[in-house]
Design a protein around this motif. Structure first.
Motif, short mmCIF file in Angstrom:
data_model
loop_
_atom_site.label_atom_id
_atom_site.label_comp_id
_atom_site.label_asym_id
_atom_site.label_seq_id
_atom_site.Cartn_x
_atom_site.Cartn_y
_atom_site.Cartn_z
N GLN A 1 136.57 97.16 -66.07
CA GLN A 1 137.63 95.65 -65.68
C GLN A 1 139.08 96.14 -65.88
OE1 GLN A 1 135.12 94.04 -64.15
NE2 GLN A 1 136.29 92.40 -64.32
N TYR B 1 142.25 90.36 -64.52
CA TYR B 1 142.80 89.40 -65.61
C TYR B 1 144.16 89.65 -66.04
CZ TYR B 1 137.76 89.46 -66.17
OH TYR B 1 136.25 89.24 -66.14
N THR C 1 139.81 82.64 -63.19
CA THR C 1 139.22 84.33 -63.11
C THR C 1 138.25 84.75 -64.10
OG1 THR C 1 140.49 86.21 -62.68
CG2 THR C 1 141.15 84.85 -64.51
N ALA C 2 138.34 84.29 -65.17
CA ALA C 2 137.09 84.58 -66.00
C ALA C 2 136.03 84.20 -65.64
CB ALA C 2 137.55 84.02 -67.65
N TRP C 3 135.67 83.37 -64.84
CA TRP C 3 134.46 82.59 -64.32
C TRP C 3 133.64 83.45 -63.12
CZ3 TRP C 3 130.62 79.72 -66.20
CH2 TRP C 3 130.82 79.00 -67.64
N GLN D 1 134.92 78.66 -74.62
CA GLN D 1 136.16 79.14 -74.34
C GLN D 1 137.10 78.66 -75.21
OE1 GLN D 1 134.95 78.38 -69.84
NE2 GLN D 1 137.09 77.86 -69.96
N GLN E 1 133.29 75.89 -66.33
CA GLN E 1 133.38 76.19 -64.96
C GLN E 1 134.24 75.14 -64.03
OE1 GLN E 1 132.75 75.28 -61.58
NE2 GLN E 1 131.24 76.83 -60.61
N ALA F 1 136.18 86.03 -70.63
CA ALA F 1 134.98 86.58 -69.65
C ALA F 1 133.86 86.92 -70.75
CB ALA F 1 135.75 87.65 -68.82
N GLU G 1 133.81 86.62 -62.24
CA GLU G 1 132.97 87.67 -62.49
C GLU G 1 131.62 87.38 -62.90
OE1 GLU G 1 132.47 91.44 -65.40
OE2 GLU G 1 133.81 89.91 -66.08
N VAL G 2 131.10 86.63 -63.88
CA VAL G 2 130.00 86.13 -64.34
C VAL G 2 129.16 85.44 -63.10
CG1 VAL G 2 130.54 83.95 -65.35
CG2 VAL G 2 128.44 85.38 -66.26
N ARG H 1 129.90 85.77 -70.43
CA ARG H 1 128.63 86.83 -70.25
C ARG H 1 127.74 86.30 -71.40
NH1 ARG H 1 130.25 92.45 -68.85
NH2 ARG H 1 127.96 92.54 -68.13
N ARG I 1 142.28 86.18 -71.62
CA ARG I 1 141.30 86.27 -70.41
C ARG I 1 139.99 87.21 -70.72
NH1 ARG I 1 146.63 86.85 -67.03
NH2 ARG I 1 147.34 84.67 -66.93
#
Length: 615
Positions: free
Chosen positions: A514, A521, A580-582, A558, A601, A542, A584-585, A546, A538
């Motif tokens: 990443q 991030y 943005t942290a969501w 969070q 989310q 993330a 990816e997963v 995960r 961030r």
């Protein structure tokens, strides 16, 4: 023995030759009970012939790193931290031996995952008796694994069976998430497929570190498959994420797939501490506030900044002693252009060239010798490579600049960094590497006492229940205390630590991918200390998301909870993309869970408010 502070270059040489330091091993329990082996190694005539005193020259016999000292055996293993209790008689069988190893593990390191089955995992198997769980996965140590490989285990049936061995670290969140899967699979095969003769065991690599280091692991968890003794295959090593592939080679693909699907649907992990139910942290959150922040312990509301600093400083001491280890893979010393290597690293270059010529001669090649495209340094479990030393120096520099400790503790960190810098300079000019045992001696030096005694590893953490939590706390404190204009150096130190010393392979690979490849991030644009704070926040969010998925739960983790900072979050409009942290997963696990119901989310952060809260 009187310890005298010598000039730095004399001190380094004398430590190497056993003049200073060998007797000081008795000073702390960390080194007992086998100092005589270390003393013999340091005083060995062979070693004295290799290194000439006072930073003059290192003979080519060191062959690239100074590794092949001690009669070409390399750096010695550090003495055991604690004396091992006497093993039970082989007549008692594997179950009794497993119980003995489990007790010894937890006496050495009393943490929740020091043995199998861990208590919080055991509670998930209410329909299986304790005795069955203990037989399903045996606790193993180096000796038992080697006996299984050699057909000499204290049970005649063991040599006729396949063995699957989980090499894990008790602090590793991925290992902890894998534990229910591993135990469940072992139970099912024991109960329903006993005719397959497949047994399971587990080794805590945080305790049996020498054994795991010698296996050149890339990270945790790692799975060994040991065939019945005398069979054609040899022990094979698999990354934990390829567990089902490894199992299919033993029990066949269809059964392995059936077991995998059963594991995916059984819900193990739901309701335990890693998948907490919703709970209210405090009473200060407005009634109509966003329901974010569930899953945190109520005690979080009572922690002061000083408590987090306590945990961070203790964790720094802990990782310096326990996580700073030689890398588990070799590395290429030189790449073109050769002139730069020849000029910048003359000692390495000369030694590597001699080694390459000897290899060419042994091969009895008729062709003229040519400089190889690159020189490989094989993995040495107790010797640091050059790149690792550079990464360690970056990490120590970040600690010196941004870890808020007392002036005396700060001087200890500066001394350690300067010792390392001097050794790096010797490495570049003369090929002298650094043995793990020397590094540990530096940490036991009275020059490091101010930090070591001020932040003892034995102290109980206050805010964190896991070592990964304490490590992230350390990263965040470094970011918040980064001096203006030094933010890139602090980030470089953190990245170097993750790359070289963070032993969770999944975490390391994810973080570096990443950061280096995706520039995720906001890491592409770290222009200030404030940017550094937000980027690491961030990244951590993330990771937490995960881990939530790995533990098959939707509980939010969070930070910060809305109870502490109601203005930090706002509801996300349907037209807006998830945070943005969501993103990816949701890409990695698009079909296995309905993310639309996850509370985290449904919100977006107010970055400036969060920044003020974090600072």
């Amino acid at each position: 023995m009187l310890f005298i502070k010598l000039p730095m270059h004399i001190y380094v040489a004398s430590v190497l030759l056993g003049v200073v330091g060998a007797e000081r091993i008795h000073r702390r329990a960390f080194w007992s009970p086998e100092p005589e082996k270390l003393s013999a190694w340091l005083d060995a005539e062979k070693f004295a012939q290799v290194i000439k005193i006072f930073n003059k020259y290192v003979q080519p016999a060191t062959q690239v790193w100074g590794y092949e000292v001690n009669n070409h055996l390399g750096c010695p293993a550090p003495p055991r931290k604690t004396a091992a209790a006497e093993r039970p008689s082989p007549d008692v069988g594997l179950d009794a031996l497993s119980a003995h190893i489990g007790v010894e593990n937890c006496a050495t390191r009393p943490v929740p995952y020091c043995r199998f089955p861990p208590e919080e995992v055991r509670q998930l198997f209410r329909s299986t008796s304790d005795d069955e769980l203990k037989r399903a996965v045996l606790n193993a140590d180096a000796q038992l694994v080697q006996e299984l490989e050699n057909g000499q285990a204290p049970d005649p049936d063991a040599a006729k069976q396949w063995w699957v061995v989980d090499l894990y670290a008790d602090w590793c969140p991925h290992c902890q998430a894998f534990a229910p899967t591993y135990l469940s699979t072992a139970v099912k095969l024991m109960e329903k497929h006993g005719e397959l003769n497949v047994r399971f065991a587990a080794v805590d690599c945080e305790i049996h570190s020498e054994f795991c280091a010698a296996r050149a692991l890339h990270g945790f968890p790692t799975v060994l498959t040991i065939p019945p003794y005398g069979g054609a295959p040899e022990t094979r090593t698999h990354d934990g994420e390829h567990f089902w592939d490894a199992l299919s080679e033993i029990v066949g693909g269809p059964l392995a797939e059936t077991l995998r699907q059963a594991d995916a649907s059984n819900g193990l992990g739901r309701g335990n501490d890693k998948c907490p139910s919703k709970r209210e942290l405090g009473s200060s959150a407005p009634v109509d506030s966003i329901p974010l922040g569930v899953g945190w312990r109520k005690a979080e509301a009572d922690f002061a900044p000083q408590d987090r600093l306590h945990d961070a400083a203790r964790m720094v001491h802990y990782v310096l002693r326990n996580w700073v280890r030689p890398q588990s893979v070799g590395e290429a010393i030189f790449m073109p252009p050769w002139t730069k290597a020849k000029n910048d690293l003359p000692g390495f270059y000369a030694a590597a060239e001699i080694k390459a010529k000897k290899k060419h001669a042994r091969a009895n090649k008729k062709t003229k010798f040519k400089i190889p495209l690159q020189w490989e340094v094989p993995f040495q479990p107790y010797a640091f490579t050059y790149n690792t030393l550079i990464g360690l120096e970056q990490w120590l520099q970040a600690l010196v600049k941004a870890l808020p400790v007392s002036p005396d503790a700060q001087k200890s960190l500066e001394w350690l960094r300067d010792m390392l810098r001097e050794r790096i300079e010797k490495a570049e000019q003369h090929g002298v590497g650094l043995c793990l045992v020397e590094w540990l001696q530096w940490l036991d030096s009275e020059w490091f006492d101010s930090f070591a005694l001020g932040h003892p590893v034995e102290n109980e953490p206050i805010t964190c229940t896991t070592e990964t939590c304490a490590l992230w706390t350390t990263f965040h404190i470094l970011s918040v205390n980064a001096p203006e204009g030094e933010h890139l150096d602090i980030m470089a130190g953190i990245v170097a630590f993750v790359e070289h010393f963070f032993r969770c392979a999944h975490c390391r690979a994810h973080f570096l991918h990443q950061y280096n490849n995706q520039k995720a991030y906001g890491s592409r644009n770290i222009k200030s200390a404030d940017d550094l704070i937000k980027v690491l926040w961030r990244f951590h969010a993330a990771v937490s998301i995960r881990v939530q998925h790995e533990n098959k739960c939707l509980a939010d983790r969070q930070w910060p909870p809305v109870d502490f900072c109601p203005a930090c979050w706002r509801a996300r409009e349907l037209s807006e993309k998830p945070w943005t942290a969501w993103e990816e997963v949701m890409k990695i696990y698009p079909f296995t869970i309905d993310w639309s119901h996850a509370e985290g989310q449904q919100v977006l952060p107010n970055d400036d408010v969060v920044l003020a809260f974090l600072k």
